[in-house]
Enzyme design. Structure first.
Site: not given
Ligand code: ZN
Ligand code: ZN
Ligand code: FE
Length: 329
Positions: A37, A40, A135, A146, A148
């Protein structure tokens, strides 16, 4: 990290009188990467310690130094350079969750970052509108899970905002007051569509909702943008966003996908004191199993059909909200 070369431009639709962003390089962006990711802690993009942070979008639709347009349109077509900025706001180092899973302090930091980015991006010459949105969920087309939000700094005022501005201006000329303040009053008087009311915010299903469980958050005070909010209102808004997302997630006992958008005044230097900032949520579900699709009538004619009654769904949301309220600090 490979460097991508930007191939993008704004194409004018002379029929609808709207810009379309043509971003050819976005074809190559990662679709739900399985490996690592990028948001992360410890990833290539983010090395140090942080709680919330704003990053440039690696696959932007608008850029600060846009390339010359790649098409050479002839009349009646028109093209422009895709000036702008696209940013990501990573809301937490934790890979999973929704706004309601953030602590109140963490969510407040997200709001503060929205304020700072709105100010910073809005102060740039070529930025006419700062659009903050979120979204959530694979059905919405989210490629990275993740938590956001995103920010698009546009070189023009988006058409939906332009329409709202026009209505609000006309209303203030005709009635000598704010359209949005009057909507709050009307919703209070009716009461059936109210989901939650905090000290500074009103949460309700709009009278003419388009999406089944659509809801709007209006600050009760007449504010043009987040820049006008005081400390208490920011705290309150942070909590209300946690309440709203917790309500959605417990409505059908699954993590509800949604689109969240901030509607604020443009940053083009104009005077917009007749406009009133607000936040809108569009979840795509119409019940536990079925999605509401925008199809022929919606896309082809621009008319939304609402199956059901906004007042009935508002009651469901209100009752769900009452149940989860105790769990939100
Ligand atoms: Zn992540
Ligand atoms: Zn107002
Ligand atoms: Fe709006």
């Amino acid at each position: 990290m490979e460097k991508i070369s930007f191939r993008l431009e704004l194409r004018w639709n002379p029929l609808l009188r709207e810009w379309v962003i043509v971003a050819a390089h976005r074809e190559f962006r990662p679709w739900q990467p399985k490996v690592e990711c990028p948001f992360c802690p410890g990833s290539e993009e983010i090395r140090e310690e942080w709680e919330v942070l704003a990053l440039p979008n690696r696959f932007p639709s608008l850029v600060e130094n846009p390339p010359p347009p790649f098409s050479s349109p002839k009349f009646p077509y028109k093209v422009e350079k895709a000036y702008g900025i696209c940013e990501i706001v990573v809301e937490t180092p934790n890979h999973e969750g929704d706004l309601c899973n953030l602590s109140q302090e963490n969510m407040r930091k997200v709001i503060d970052l929205f304020v700072e980015r709105y100010r910073e991006l809005g102060s740039k010459d070529f930025v006419k509108y700062v659009f903050i949105f979120r979204n959530k969920g694979a059905v919405i087309g989210v490629s990275l899970h993740h938590p956001h939000s995103q920010i698009y700094a546009f070189p023009f005022i988006p058409p939906k905002i332009e329409r709202e501005l026009k209505s609000a201006l006309e209303y203030s000329k005709n009635h000598g007051k704010c359209l949005f303040c009057d909507v709050i009053k009307a919703e209070k008087e009716d009461g059936r569509r109210i989901i939650y009311e905090s000290k500074y915010m009103m949460v309700f299903v709009p009278y003419s909702a388009m999406w089944p469980y659509e809801l709007h958050i209006y600050p009760k005070r007449h504010l043009g943008s987040l820049l006008d909010t005081n400390e208490e209102e920011r705290d309150d808004l942070a909590r209300v966003l946690r309440v709203v997302t917790a309500t959605y997630n417990s409505l059908f006992d699954f993590s509800m996908p949604y689109i969240m958008v901030f509607h604020q005044v443009p940053t083009d230097g104009g005077k917009y004191d007749f406009y009133h900032m607000h936040i809108e949520f569009y979840p795509p579900y119409r019940d536990k199993e079925k999605l509401k699709h925008a199809a022929g009538v919606e896309w082809g004619a621009g008319v939304f059909i609402y199956s059901g009654e906004p007042e009935v769904r508002a009651k469901e949301l209100r009752e769900t909200c009452e149940k989860i309220l105790g769990k939100i600090s």
